[in-house]
Design an enzyme around this catalytic site. Sequence first.
Site, PDB file in Angstrom:
ATOM      1  N   ASN A 114     -10.241  -0.324  -0.468  1.00  0.00           N
ATOM      2  CA  ASN A 114      -8.785  -0.205  -0.372  1.00  0.00           C
ATOM      3  C   ASN A 114      -8.163  -0.782  -1.646  1.00  0.00           C
ATOM      4  O   ASN A 114      -8.204  -1.996  -1.858  1.00  0.00           O
ATOM      5  CB  ASN A 114      -8.312  -0.977   0.873  1.00  0.00           C
TER       6      ASN A 114
ATOM      7  N   HIS B 170      -3.670   7.164   2.240  1.00  0.00           N
ATOM      8  CA  HIS B 170      -4.037   5.811   1.807  1.00  0.00           C
ATOM      9  C   HIS B 170      -5.441   5.519   2.324  1.00  0.00           C
ATOM     10  O   HIS B 170      -5.794   5.904   3.442  1.00  0.00           O
ATOM     11  CB  HIS B 170      -3.022   4.820   2.380  1.00  0.00           C
TER      12      HIS B 170
ATOM     13  N   CYS C  85       0.821  -1.232   0.000  1.00  0.00           N
ATOM     14  CA  CYS C  85       0.000   0.000   0.000  1.00  0.00           C
ATOM     15  C   CYS C  85       0.846   1.269   0.000  1.00  0.00           C
ATOM     16  O   CYS C  85       0.358   2.341  -0.355  1.00  0.00           O
ATOM     17  CB  CYS C  85      -0.931   0.002   1.201  1.00  0.00           C
TER      18      CYS C  85
HETATM   19  O1  UT7 Z   1      -4.025  -1.302   3.270  1.00  0.00           O
HETATM   20  C1  UT7 Z   1      -3.228  -2.028   4.147  1.00  0.00           C
HETATM   21  C2  UT7 Z   1      -3.456  -1.580   5.470  1.00  0.00           C
HETATM   22  N1  UT7 Z   1      -4.651  -2.174   6.006  1.00  0.00           N
HETATM   23  C3  UT7 Z   1      -5.237  -1.592   6.993  1.00  0.00           C
HETATM   24  O2  UT7 Z   1      -4.814  -0.536   7.393  1.00  0.00           O
HETATM   25  C4  UT7 Z   1      -6.393  -2.286   7.659  1.00  0.00           C
HETATM   26  C5  UT7 Z   1      -6.273  -2.107   9.147  1.00  0.00           C
HETATM   27  N2  UT7 Z   1      -7.301  -2.786   9.927  1.00  0.00           N
HETATM   28  C6  UT7 Z   1      -8.610  -2.459   9.851  1.00  0.00           C
HETATM   29  O3  UT7 Z   1      -9.020  -1.626   9.076  1.00  0.00           O
HETATM   30  C7  UT7 Z   1      -9.551  -3.091  10.846  1.00  0.00           C
HETATM   31  O4  UT7 Z   1      -8.812  -3.789  11.816  1.00  0.00           O
HETATM   32  C8  UT7 Z   1     -10.568  -4.067  10.186  1.00  0.00           C
HETATM   33  C9  UT7 Z   1     -11.594  -3.281   9.359  1.00  0.00           C
HETATM   34  C10 UT7 Z   1      -9.841  -5.064   9.326  1.00  0.00           C
HETATM   35  C11 UT7 Z   1     -11.337  -4.825  11.270  1.00  0.00           C
HETATM   36  O5  UT7 Z   1     -11.966  -3.918  12.153  1.00  0.00           O
HETATM   37  P1  UT7 Z   1     -11.829  -4.119  13.723  1.00  0.00           P
HETATM   38  O6  UT7 Z   1     -12.649  -3.099  14.355  1.00  0.00           O
HETATM   39  O7  UT7 Z   1     -10.365  -4.133  14.048  1.00  0.00           O
HETATM   40  O8  UT7 Z   1     -12.511  -5.533  13.922  1.00  0.00           O
HETATM   41  P2  UT7 Z   1     -11.863  -6.858  14.543  1.00  0.00           P
HETATM   42  O9  UT7 Z   1     -10.907  -7.480  13.592  1.00  0.00           O
HETATM   43  O10 UT7 Z   1     -11.410  -6.570  15.937  1.00  0.00           O
HETATM   44  O11 UT7 Z   1     -13.140  -7.766  14.612  1.00  0.00           O
HETATM   45  C12 UT7 Z   1     -14.262  -7.422  15.444  1.00  0.00           C
HETATM   46  C13 UT7 Z   1     -15.338  -8.489  15.248  1.00  0.00           C
HETATM   47  C14 UT7 Z   1     -14.815  -9.913  15.356  1.00  0.00           C
HETATM   48  O12 UT7 Z   1     -15.807 -10.699  15.998  1.00  0.00           O
HETATM   49  P3  UT7 Z   1     -15.684 -11.048  17.572  1.00  0.00           P
HETATM   50  O13 UT7 Z   1     -14.383 -11.792  17.714  1.00  0.00           O
HETATM   51  O14 UT7 Z   1     -15.689  -9.734  18.299  1.00  0.00           O
HETATM   52  O15 UT7 Z   1     -16.901 -11.882  17.792  1.00  0.00           O
HETATM   53  C15 UT7 Z   1     -14.678 -10.360  13.935  1.00  0.00           C
HETATM   54  O16 UT7 Z   1     -14.829 -11.760  13.783  1.00  0.00           O
HETATM   55  O17 UT7 Z   1     -15.893  -8.381  13.925  1.00  0.00           O
HETATM   56  C16 UT7 Z   1     -15.846  -9.659  13.302  1.00  0.00           C
HETATM   57  N3  UT7 Z   1     -15.657  -9.435  11.866  1.00  0.00           N
HETATM   58  C17 UT7 Z   1     -16.678  -9.259  11.020  1.00  0.00           C
HETATM   59  N4  UT7 Z   1     -18.007  -9.241  11.204  1.00  0.00           N
HETATM   60  C18 UT7 Z   1     -18.779  -9.022  10.129  1.00  0.00           C
HETATM   61  C19 UT7 Z   1     -14.488  -9.330  11.181  1.00  0.00           C
HETATM   62  N5  UT7 Z   1     -14.737  -9.091   9.883  1.00  0.00           N
HETATM   63  C20 UT7 Z   1     -16.092  -9.041   9.764  1.00  0.00           C
HETATM   64  C21 UT7 Z   1     -16.954  -8.814   8.682  1.00  0.00           C
HETATM   65  N6  UT7 Z   1     -18.286  -8.810   8.907  1.00  0.00           N
HETATM   66  N7  UT7 Z   1     -16.499  -8.585   7.433  1.00  0.00           N
END
Ligand code: UT7
Length: 325
Positions: A282, A252, A115
């Site tokens: 993204n 980004h 990225c």
């Molecule tokens: O371009 C390269 C750089 N990339 C980035 O900068 C991405 C950086 N990370 C992020 O943007 C975020 O961490 C994400 C958008 C990927 C995830 O958001 P988050 O608030 O960090 O969520 P999380 O991974 O902590 O997950 C929270 C919950 C989990 O469930 P439990 O364990 O709390 O029951 C996940 O299983 O959300 C669940 N989850 C989803 N639910 C519905 C994860 N993905 C999804 C989904 N739909 N697509």
Amino acid sequence: MSTFETVIAGVGGHLPERVLTNAELAKSVDTSDHWIKSRSGIGQRHLGADDEATSDFAVAAAWNALDQAGLKPHDIGLIIVATVTPDKTFPSTAVYVQQKMGVPPGIAFDVSAACAGFVYGLNIAHNFISTGQIKHALVIGAEKLSCFLDWNDRGTCVLFGDGAGAVALSAAEPLTAGPHQGILATYLSSDGRLAEHLYADGGPSTTGTVGLVKMNGREVFKNAVEEIAGAVFEVTERAKVPRSEIDWFVPHQANIRIIQACAKKLDLDESKVIVTIEKHANTSSASIPLALDVGIRDGRIKRGELLVFAALGGGLAWGSALVRY
Ligand code: UT7
């Protein structure tokens, strides 16, 4: 050694035709429009067709950039394509861009910095131009990420899209009066200790496959806020320009919450931030030049304004550029 300024002569973007909305995606993956929008800001993404390659997106964006710059293929001496989804393992996607656009023999190569690839490419091109080696260059961020997403992994597949953005750069004699033009400062960094947070689990010399994208979202998120904001501090300090003079932050586009957290750390009002994540998702190295293209074409970004680009991604690798447009 001669010193030239590196100005952005033209900008172009390209998105493939097919749009996949969150609602449509939620029919095949255990997710919802609400979750994707509220956690990332993404509403839809564009996806390339089976018969489209990364170089096709790159070429379309590059033609738009050349048109805006009033340049022709024979003017270009350097092509850098930042991509992690090259057409082939080798040669570079840049030589296919050269071939398809009819750019005469010159320097053409790819940059692999995920990225952050576009800001890496910008820095490298600036070094060629400012030292007088090259007059005009194309720096392109282009990705067909849909080809190595795991469509069963809701933690990654909902976040990415395909597309390309390009800038045509030109060498300019420094003005005798008035502020410096073009690229004023750049900053790059990588930390291989963090490589396992975001990667594709394949490669020619390991598995012999392309692999699928794997991400530890929370860790990448934390690093992104810290390093993207830090990279902006770094370039403004290097150029000795107060942050209050920044007209536009073109970050980004990985997550709206990352963008907002960075803007807050930088004391930048949200009205000064170009955000395209809702429509583009993204697109990795393409996301900054695509956002720049949107901001210019809708009339927000004007000539003479001060822009800052900053990105972080797989590597982890990050960087920034401060540019007088
Ligand atoms: O371009 C390269 C750089 N990339 C980035 O900068 C991405 C950086 N990370 C992020 O943007 C975020 O961490 C994400 C958008 C990927 C995830 O958001 P988050 O608030 O960090 O969520 P999380 O991974 O902590 O997950 C929270 C919950 C989990 O469930 P439990 O364990 O709390 O029951 C996940 O299983 O959300 C669940 N989850 C989803 N639910 C519905 C994860 N993905 C999804 C989904 N739909 N697509």
